[in-house]
Design an enzyme around this catalytic site. Structure first.
Site, PDB file in Angstrom:
ATOM      1  N   LYS A 178      43.275 111.628  47.985  1.00  9.33           N
ATOM      2  CA  LYS A 178      44.671 112.025  47.511  1.00  9.33           C
ATOM      3  C   LYS A 178      44.449 113.616  47.177  1.00  9.33           C
ATOM      4  O   LYS A 178      44.029 114.202  46.068  1.00  9.33           O
ATOM      5  CB  LYS A 178      44.821 111.488  46.001  1.00  9.33           C
ATOM      6  CG  LYS A 178      46.113 111.798  45.263  1.00  9.33           C
ATOM      7  CD  LYS A 178      46.451 110.811  44.370  1.00  9.33           C
ATOM      8  CE  LYS A 178      47.583 111.288  43.438  1.00  9.33           C
ATOM      9  NZ  LYS A 178      48.137 110.240  42.783  1.00  9.33           N
ATOM     10  N   GLU A 186      40.599 111.933  44.198  1.00 11.94           N
ATOM     11  CA  GLU A 186      41.475 112.971  43.991  1.00 11.94           C
ATOM     12  C   GLU A 186      40.898 114.571  43.510  1.00 11.94           C
ATOM     13  O   GLU A 186      40.690 114.656  42.308  1.00 11.94           O
ATOM     14  CB  GLU A 186      42.735 112.619  43.024  1.00 11.94           C
ATOM     15  CG  GLU A 186      43.935 113.707  42.658  1.00 11.94           C
ATOM     16  CD  GLU A 186      44.671 113.192  41.679  1.00 11.94           C
ATOM     17  OE1 GLU A 186      44.628 112.102  41.294  1.00 11.94           O
ATOM     18  OE2 GLU A 186      45.940 113.855  41.543  1.00 11.94           O
TER      19      GLU A 186
HETATM   20  P1  13P Z   1      51.918 114.267  40.369  1.00 13.27           P
HETATM   21  O1  13P Z   1      52.493 113.702  41.804  1.00 13.27           O
HETATM   22  O2  13P Z   1      52.992 114.279  39.290  1.00 13.27           O
HETATM   23  O3  13P Z   1      50.944 115.416  40.600  1.00 13.27           O
HETATM   24  O4  13P Z   1      50.905 113.174  39.690  1.00 13.27           O
HETATM   25  C1  13P Z   1      50.024 112.524  40.836  1.00 13.27           C
HETATM   26  C2  13P Z   1      48.757 111.890  39.952  1.00 13.27           C
HETATM   27  O5  13P Z   1      48.632 110.757  40.149  1.00 13.27           O
HETATM   28  C3  13P Z   1      48.123 113.039  39.321  1.00 13.27           C
HETATM   29  O6  13P Z   1      46.781 112.525  39.225  1.00 13.27           O
END
Ligand code: 13P
Length: 341
Positions: free
Chosen positions: A222, A180
Site C-alpha cells: 500500500k 504500507e
Molecule cells: P487515506 O486514503 O485517507 O490516506 O487512508 C488510507 C489509510 O489507510 C492510511 O493508513
C-alpha cells in the site's frame, strides 16, 4: 455468499481483484473523532458503530469493495440489522475483513520531526486473537516525511525493519500483511523529490522483506503515489503522476507481489480516482501486479459530509459513498473519466 479462500495467496488475490478495491475504515478513535468534528457529529461508541454500519450496509458495496480494514473497536461491534459481528457480516457479502494492528507513528528518538511506527511488542498474541475473531489480513502504516534533511537514513531503515517484522508475524499467524510505507505529501517538495524518496523507501522495504523471509505472493503493498508536495508551486498533472508512479513501482516492486493498493493521502477524491485510472490505462496489460485503491478519505469524505451524524441522511450518505466506490472500481480497470462525476 460466504468466502472460501484457503491460502494467503488466495486472500491476497481476492483483495486485489479486478474492478474492486479496499475500503480503509480503520481510523483510530482520535482520528475518527477529528473527522466527526468536521461534520459537527459527536464521536461515541454508538455513533461510530452507526457510521461504519452505514458504509458496510450500502446496497451493492460488494460489487466494488473486496476488503475492509477495520479498527479494533469495529471488529468487535455488530451490524445494526441483526447483530452479526462485522467480520462475519462482511465475509457473508464476499468482502474480506482486515484489521489495523500498528499502534501509530511515534517520535523517532534522535531525529526530531521524524517518526517510527510502534506496536511490535505483543503483536504475535494480538494477531492470533484477530485471526480467531475472523480477520484475514492486517495493516501497518509507516510514515516518512520529506523536508530539510528528511527523510534520514535512520527513519527509512527503522521503519522498513519494523514493517518486515510485522509482515513476517502476520504470515505466521495466517494473515495477509498490507505493507504500507507512506511518504507524506505535505511540504514544498517537487514530484521528482517524491520519486526519489519513494524509490529509496520501497527499495529499502523490499530488501528488509527479503531478509526477513516474507513471502511476496502473500502480501499487498500500500504505497503513496508519486505526487508533488501539496505546497509545491508546480503541481504535476495527472499523466505525469501516473507515469512517474508506474516507473517508480516497476523499478522497486517485485512481480511476485499480487497487488498494489494505493492510499489516497489527502488528495481530493476526484484526483485520487483520476490518478488511479490513468495508471491503469497507461499500463494496460503490461504490468505484473493489479493496481487498485485502499482509500480512506478519498472514499469516505463525500459520505461523511452528506451524513452529518443524522439518521435521516443515511441514504444520501450511502449514495455518496457508492458513487466513489463505483468510480474507483472503474478506475482500477482504467475506465473512469471525469464526465462520470
Ligand atoms: P487515506 O486514503 O485517507 O490516506 O487512508 C488510507 C489509510 O489507510 C492510511 O493508513
Amino acid at each position: 455468499m460466504g468466502l472460501d479462500l484457503q491460502t494467503l495467496n488466495d486472500v491476497a488475490n481476492w483483495m486485489a481483484a479486478s474492478g474492486k478495491g479496499i475500503l480503509a475504515a480503520d481510523e483510530s478513535t482520535p482520528t475518527i473523532g477529528k473527522r466527526f468534528d468536521q461534520i459537527g457529529a459527536e464521536s461515541t461508541e454508538k455513533s461510530r458503530n452507526a457510521y461504519r454500519d452505514l458504509l458496510f450496509s450500502s446496497n451493492g458495496i460488494e460489487q466494488y469493495i473486496s476488503g475492509v480494514i477495520l479498527f479494533d473497536e469495529t471488529l468487535r461491534q455488530f451490524s445494526l440489522d441483526g447483530g452479526t459481528p462485522y467480520p462475519d457480516y462482511l465475509s457473508n457479502l464476499g468482502i474480506i475483513p482486515g484489521i489495523k494492528v500498528d499502534k501509530g507513528a511515534k517520535p523517532l528518538a534522535g531525529f526530531p520531526g521524524e517518526t517510527i511506527t510502534e506496536g511490535l511488542d505483543g503483536l504475535r498474541d494480538r494477531l492470533e486473537e484477530y485471526r480467531n475473531l475472523g480477520a484475514r489480513f492486517a495493516k501497518w502504516r509507516a510514515v516518512i516525511k520529506i523536508g530539510e534533511d528528511m527523510p534520514s537514513f535512520s527513519s527509512i531503515a527503522t521503519n522498513a525493519h519494523a514493517l518486515a517484522r510485522y509482515a513476517a508475524l502476520c504470515q505466521e499467524a495466517d494473515l495477509v500483511p498490507i505493507v504500507e510505507p507512506e511518504i507524506l505529501m505535505d511540504g514544498e517538495h517537487t514530484v521528482e523529490d517524491s520519486f526519489e524518496v519513494t524509490e529509496l523507501v520501497l527499495e529499502s522495504v523490499f530488501s528488509e522483506l527479503y531478509s526477513q523471509g516474507v513471502v511476496l505472493e502473500e502480501m499487498i503493498l500500500k504505497p503513496n503515489m508519486v505526487l508533488s508536495g501539496y505546497e509545491c508551486e508546480d503541481q504535476a498533472d495527472v499523466d505525469t503522476v501516473a507515469g512517474m508512479t508506474l516507473d517508480c513501482l516497476k523499478r522497486t516492486v517485485p512481480a511476485a507481489v499480487p497487488g498494489i493498493a494505493f492510499l489516497s493521502g489527502g488528495q481530493s477524491d476526484e484526483l485520487a480516482t483520476a490518478h488511479l485510472s490513468a495508471m491503469n490505462k497507461m499500463a494496460g496489460d503490461g504490468k505484473p501486479w493489479n493496481l487498485t485503491f485502499s482509500y480512506g478519505r478519498a472514499l469516505q469524505q463525500p459520505a461523511l459530509k452528506a451524513w452529518e451524524g443524522k439518521d435521516e441522511n443515511i441514504s444520501a450518505a450511502q449514495e455518496a459513498f457508492m458513487k466513489r466506490a463505483k468510480l474507483n472500481g472503474l478506475a482500477s480497470v482504467g475506465k473512469y473519466s471525469e464526465d462520470m462525476e
